[in-house]
Motif scaffolding. Structure first.
Motif, short mmCIF file in Angstrom:
data_model
loop_
_atom_site.label_atom_id
_atom_site.label_comp_id
_atom_site.label_asym_id
_atom_site.label_seq_id
_atom_site.Cartn_x
_atom_site.Cartn_y
_atom_site.Cartn_z
N GLU A 80 -0.15 10.70 3.57
CA GLU A 80 0.15 11.96 2.92
C GLU A 80 1.64 12.27 3.13
N THR A 81 2.12 13.24 2.38
CA THR A 81 3.52 13.63 2.53
C THR A 81 3.74 14.15 3.95
N GLY A 82 4.74 13.58 4.58
CA GLY A 82 5.12 14.06 5.90
C GLY A 82 4.24 13.53 7.02
N GLN A 83 3.26 12.71 6.68
CA GLN A 83 2.39 12.18 7.74
C GLN A 83 3.10 11.08 8.51
N LYS A 84 2.80 11.00 9.80
CA LYS A 84 3.41 9.95 10.59
C LYS A 84 2.69 8.63 10.33
N ASP A 85 3.37 7.53 10.66
CA ASP A 85 2.77 6.22 10.43
C ASP A 85 1.49 6.11 11.25
N PRO A 86 0.39 5.71 10.62
CA PRO A 86 -0.89 5.65 11.35
C PRO A 86 -0.88 4.65 12.51
N PHE A 102 4.20 3.14 22.31
CA PHE A 102 5.60 2.78 22.52
C PHE A 102 5.94 1.46 21.84
N ILE A 103 4.94 0.61 21.63
CA ILE A 103 5.24 -0.65 20.94
C ILE A 103 5.75 -0.38 19.54
N PHE A 104 5.06 0.57 18.87
CA PHE A 104 5.51 0.88 17.51
C PHE A 104 6.88 1.54 17.53
N TYR A 117 -3.43 1.25 5.89
CA TYR A 117 -2.57 1.98 4.95
C TYR A 117 -3.23 2.17 3.59
N GLY A 118 -4.14 1.31 3.23
CA GLY A 118 -4.67 1.34 1.88
C GLY A 118 -5.90 2.23 1.76
N ARG A 119 -6.75 2.17 2.75
CA ARG A 119 -8.03 2.88 2.64
C ARG A 119 -7.80 4.39 2.61
N LYS A 120 -6.93 4.80 3.51
CA LYS A 120 -6.63 6.23 3.56
C LYS A 120 -5.12 6.39 3.39
N PRO A 121 -4.66 6.57 2.15
CA PRO A 121 -3.21 6.55 1.92
C PRO A 121 -2.50 7.66 2.68
N TRP A 154 0.85 -1.21 0.00
CA TRP A 154 0.00 0.00 0.00
C TRP A 154 0.87 1.24 0.00
N MET A 155 1.93 1.22 0.76
CA MET A 155 2.76 2.43 0.86
C MET A 155 3.51 2.72 -0.42
N VAL A 156 3.96 1.66 -1.09
CA VAL A 156 4.82 1.90 -2.24
C VAL A 156 4.01 2.15 -3.51
N TRP A 157 3.04 1.30 -3.69
CA TRP A 157 2.44 1.26 -5.03
C TRP A 157 1.12 2.02 -5.13
N PHE A 158 0.42 2.19 -4.00
CA PHE A 158 -0.91 2.81 -4.08
C PHE A 158 -0.88 4.21 -3.51
N GLY A 159 -1.97 4.84 -3.53
CA GLY A 159 -2.07 6.21 -3.04
C GLY A 159 -1.47 7.19 -4.01
N LYS A 160 -1.10 8.34 -3.46
CA LYS A 160 -0.54 9.38 -4.32
C LYS A 160 0.95 9.49 -4.05
#
Lengths: 174, 731, 104
Positions: free
Chosen positions: B602-608, B615-617, B596-600, B498-504
């Motif tokens: 954005e530039t500079g956005q932190k990992d959802p 803290f786990i992430f 990651y796929g439903r709402k791609p 989702w991060m690499v190929w989809f979204g904008k």
């Protein structure tokens, strides 16, 4: 005293006298002539000892060829006499002393230690005939063939050597 | 284990060529490569590897027609010292041929790929020597890997083991004077050194295992060791346990298992083909091969087996969690590789050697595919970036490489004015929407992902399922760990997709990314085909690979009491296990889509994931701080102890006090006062000087005897005669 | 004493005397030619002893030795005289004491 012994004594005295003459004569020509005389005495000893071939060879080779060569060189160089003066003054007394000791030692060794009682018979006609020469030649060409051939090479080398040594190269004269 | 001399096919005598063809290739490149040009260098290297593959295929055919009996081909006498006699023999059996096929097959494809890739790498600045050097190293690696898999003794295996370690070191640090972005730095060199050191710890374990084996067995040759293993095990069971556990340390080092896995993520500093070939497909599987090769030993030590399996399972899960939190496309794959290696190690540890080898083979296909595709993506982004830089004619954004690549030191420390704008083509946060720009790579990547996630009917499904089934039968706790790891696997791969190929596109470079040329995509297509069809090697019901390997590895019948749900079987495929893992994988992909796929992004956005997991992430993102923990627990104390030892013990105590004061002082006193003055100067010197003086004076006196007057000499001779006669007189 | 016979010892003593005088000549004369002649005298003394022994033992080996010695002497004289001639050309003297360049 038989004749042979008398002959021996005369010859021995002559030989020693001519050797002394060689030693003391100032002129080289005289020395050479003394030596010829000495060689002649020795040649007669050879005859007395039954070695006629050696005696003949002594006369022809030594007295004839070699001494003539000596005289020739003396005359050629014009060096009969040397000027006086010895740079080795100690040499003469030392040499005489050493020679006396040498002679004494040799005589003691030969006479006292050797203790030979052998008597050498004067040769008869048989020994002085050509038979002995034939026998000697036989030995020379069978048993002593190799030394004989080596001698011939030696003579050749000497001949070449003498020529090379005396040859004057161009530009080196004087 | 006995050799069958009668069925020896003449093809077997070809086996040394698998080593010497790559060696020939590298020699040709080394000697003539400078004048041949890039294409020819790449072609020679690829041909060398390809011919090795052909030989491997011929060996495989010979083995197949010969009934699969192991054949040992003597090649040369190697070490012969007293009782120690280790010849260099090649072992051709189903296991080694399987490895040869994988190594040379995947290796050849990667060589071809590298012809295109290395040319386009930003760090490659038309430096033909570098280009040649790369292929020389690659050929050397193939040769060493072949020695590893074809050796007939642990020592020969160790030679290959060290050889591939060396190649790994050389290739990780290939761009030794820069970091992954081409900036002058020692980062790549440090990564190489880290890999070397981590492997060294492992090799140390392996070495101890080998020496113990020689001590206990009196041999390190496979046939002899395995022949008497049972006797030794009956007499001294501890020996086998020790050997296998020390060997595990070696496996952990080479195959990147806990606790020595830390080098593998850093090894991504090497060029992408290297990551694919060495650090995904072949070298890191050497540990798995080692365990599979040593099956008679491991079979005799169930405790060791369990430890191995546990290490593998824990590694699989642990690395999978880290992969979730990574942003670098290659780092994700690196942790994925560690995780998958964990699967394999767990499998061979449980005694499921065939399943482990099966996963090794399929993993080589799809992980090489993924890495190479990732390399293609990186190249695509670089092309886009290059395109931008040209259009905007703003050199500021371009990672300006150092002018002189050989002397990076001069650039170090000087503040780079373009530091803030450095573009990382490997960062997934810079990607997005690439499927439109790079459609071929996209589809290839999807295939690789599905294979890795274990979706029916891709290769990974079959092999992973077999491991899970064996685990479920033998050790349920390991099954649970592996199943969770498989879930994470699907999740992080989904996240990546989702991060690499989809979204904008989140970066201008991604917007202008360009598809790669054929020389890069064609090998990928071959690998994609293998990733799709690889499962056919060992389909349930047929178990071709298992039958094939059974010639070499006697698979024990598992006499365990099976739970009722495990007794259902469709020709070896347990529907429940298969269904469960598929459902888990699909669920994971679905969750990843939700996040990651439903709402791609954005530039500079932190990992959802950062917000809900907290803290786990952060832990995942920072690799659970393992490097930091190692640093605090091992490196810092080690450095402190070293400093203490170096400064206080070595320098101040040993050097300053003991050596300088005690030893050197005493020595100097003895040498100066006693030996030099008294003995040498006043004794020996005086004696010999006196001797010399005596000789001088004597000769000065004797010189006068040589007065040049020949008559004096004659007189001396006469004195000699008198003396001799005198002696005769008084005698 | 047998008629016509001479003791071996006489010959040997005579030979020793001649040899000693030859040696003395070599030692005390400075003229290179006379030194050479003295050497010939020593050779003759030795030859005399050889022949005397040959006579005593009744074999020809001694005489053959004399033969070889004579040949060697001839060769030696040829080379020696050539040397003397060569030396005379450069030194204009045959005084052996003047040829003392090779001293220590």
């Amino acid at each position: 005293m038989d004749l042979t012994l008398i002959l021996f004594i005369i010859l021995a005295v002559t030989a020693i006298a001519t050797a002394l003459g060689l030693l003391i004569s100032r002129n080289a020509v005289y020395a050479a002539l003394f030596l010829v005389m000495n060689f002649a005495c020795v040649a007669i000893f050879y005859l007395l000892l039954g070695a006629p071939f050696i005696a003949m060879a002594q006369v022809t080779v030594y007295a004839g060829a070699i001494m003539v060569l000596f005289l020739f060189v003396i005359m050629l160089l014009g060096a009969e006499k040397l000027p006086k003066g010895d740079v080795l003054p100690v040499q003469r007394p030392l040499a005489i002393g050493a020679a006396v000791i040498l002679l004494a030692e040799a005589v003691i060794l030969l006479v006292q230690r050797f203790q030979s009682t052998a008597m050498l018979q004067a040769p008869g006609t048989v020994e002085n005939s050509m038979d002995s020469l034939r026998e000697m030649s036989g030995l020379l060409f069978t048993e002593y063939l190799l030394p004989f051939e080596v001698t011939s090479i030696l003579l050749l080398v000497a001949m070449v050597g003498a020529i090379v040594l005396t040859k004057q190269e161009k530009g080196t004269r004087g | 284990m006995l050799l069958s001399e009668t069925t020896t096919s003449p093809l077997f005598s070809l086996v040394p060529l698998i080593v010497f063809l790559p060696v020939l290739g590298l020699l040709v490149n080394m000697i003539f490569g400078g004048r041949m040009g890039e294409k020819a260098v790449g072609a020679v290297a690829s041909a060398a590897s390809g011919l090795a593959f052909v030989i491997s295929v011929l060996l495989g055919i010979a083995l197949w027609t010969g009934g699969g009996e192991a054949t040992v081909v003597p090649f040369a006498e190697w070490i012969k010292i007293g009782a120690l006699d280790i010849p260099w023999n090649f072992r051709v059996d189903t296991l080694s041929v399987t490895m040869m096929l994988v190594v040379s097959g995947v290796g050849t494809l990667i060589h071809i790929y590298a012809i295109g890739y290395m040319h386009e790498d930003v760090r490659f600045k038309q430096d033909e020597k570098r280009y040649r050097r790369f292929f020389v190293f690659m050929n050397l690696f193939i040769a060493m890997m072949m020695i590893l898999v074809s050796g007939d003794s642990y020592l020969m295996l160790f030679v290959g083991w060290e050889g591939v370690g060396l190649c790994s070191f050389l290739l990780i640090g290939f761009w030794y004077e820069m970091d992954t972005l081409g900036r002058p730095s020692w980062a790549n060199s440090n990564a190489a050194i880290k890999a070397m050191i981590a492997n060294r710890i492992g090799d140390f374990g392996f070495l101890i295992a080998g020496l113990t084996m020689f001590w206990a067995f009196g041999s390190v040759q496979f046939g002899q060791v395995f022949g008497i293993a049972e006797e030794i095990a009956a007499a001294q069971p501890g020996i086998i346990l020790a050997i296998t556990l020390f060997m595990l340390i070696g496996v952990a080092g080479k195959s990147a298992q806990i606790p020595l896995y830390v080098w593998l993520p850093d090894a991504m500093a090497g060029p992408t083909p290297v990551s694919a070939l060495i650090h995904a497909a072949t070298m890191v599987t050497a540990g798995v091969y080692l365990v599979a090769r040593s099956w008679p030993l491991y079979s005799l030590a169930p405790n060791a087996q369990y430890i191995v399996a546990m290490v593998g399972a824990v590694t699989a899960l642990f690395a999978a969690t880290i992969a979730v939190g990574q942003y670098d496309i290659k780092k994700v794959l690196a942790y994925s590789t560690i995780s998958q290696l964990g699967f394999m190690v767990a499998a061979v540890g449980m005694g499921a050697f065939a399943a482990g080898m099966f996963h090794l083979v399929t993993h080589a296909f799809f992980k090489a595919l993924l890495f190479l595709s990732a390399g293609s993506v990186i190249l695509g982004l670089e092309r886009g970036h290059h395109h931008l830089a040209h259009h905007n004619s703003s050199a500021a954004a371009a990672p300006t490489p150092p002018k002189d690549g050989h002397t990076p030191a001069g650039h170090f420390g000087s503040p780079s004015h373009h530091e803030e704008e450095v573009f990382d083509p490997g960062d997934m946060r810079n990607m997005g929407g690439l499927r439109k720009r790079m459609p071929v790579t996209f589809w290839l990547y999807i295939i690789g992902t599905l294979a890795l996630a274990g979706i029916f009917p891709f290769a990974g499904f079959w092999s992973k399922d077999e491991i899970l089934l064996d685990a479920a039968k033998l050790h349920p706790e390991i099954y649970i760990l592996l199943a969770i790891a498989a879930f994470f696997t699907a999740f992080y791969m989904g996240r990546q997709i989702w991060m690499v190929w989809f979204g904008k596109p989140r970066h201008a470079a991604a917007e202008h990314a360009e598809e790669s040329p054929k020389v890069i995509t064609v090998p990928l297509m071959v690998l994609a085909g293998l990733s799709v069809l690889g499962g056919a090697l060992n389909l349930p019901g047929l178990h071709t690979l298992t039958r094939w390997l059974e010639h070499t590895i006697e698979l024990a019948e598992h006499e365990v009491h099976l739970a009722a749900w495990l007794q259902i079987s469709w020709g070896g495929l347990n529907p429940l296990v298969a269904l469960l893992s598929t459902v888990l994988a699909l669920l994971a992909i679905f969750i990843s889509w939700l996040i990651y796929g439903r709402k791609p992004l954005e530039t500079g956005q932190k990992d959802p994931l950062k917000k809900p997991l907290g803290f786990i992430f952060t832990g995942m993102e920072n690799k659970w701080f393992v490097d930091e923990i190692y640093s605090v627990v091992f490196l810092k104390p080690y450095a402190a102890i070293s400093r203490f030892l170096a400064d206080v013990i070595d320098w101040r105590f040993w050097h300053d006090w003991f050596h300088d004061k005690v030893i050197a002082g005493t020595y100097q006193w003895i040498s100066r006062t006693v030996l030099d003055l008294r003995v040498d100067q006043q004794g020996i010197d005086a004696f010999f000087n006196g001797l010399g003086e005596l000789t001088k004076r004597t000769s000065a006196g004797l010189r006068r005897l040589q007065n040049g007057f020949v008559r004096s000499y004659a007189l001396a001779v006469l004195f000699g005669v008198i003396a001799i006669l005198g002696y005769l007189l008084i005698r | 004493m047998n008629f016509g016979s001479i003791p071996l010892t006489y010959y040997l003593v005579l030979s020793a005397a001649l040899f000693t005088m030859g040696a003395l000549g070599v030692l005390i004369r400075r003229n290179a030619l006379i030194i050479f002649m003295s050497v010939e005298l020593m050779l003759n003394a030795a030859n005399l002893a050889f022949v005397a022994f040959a006579r005593q033992y009744g074999v020809f080996t001694g005489q053959l030795f004399v033969f070889f010695v004579m040949t060697v002497a001839a060769a030696e004289v040829a080379v020696g005289l050539a040397l003397i001639v060569a030396i005379f050309r450069t030194k204009h003297s045959i005084d052996v004491d003047q040829m003392s360049s090779l001293k220590g």
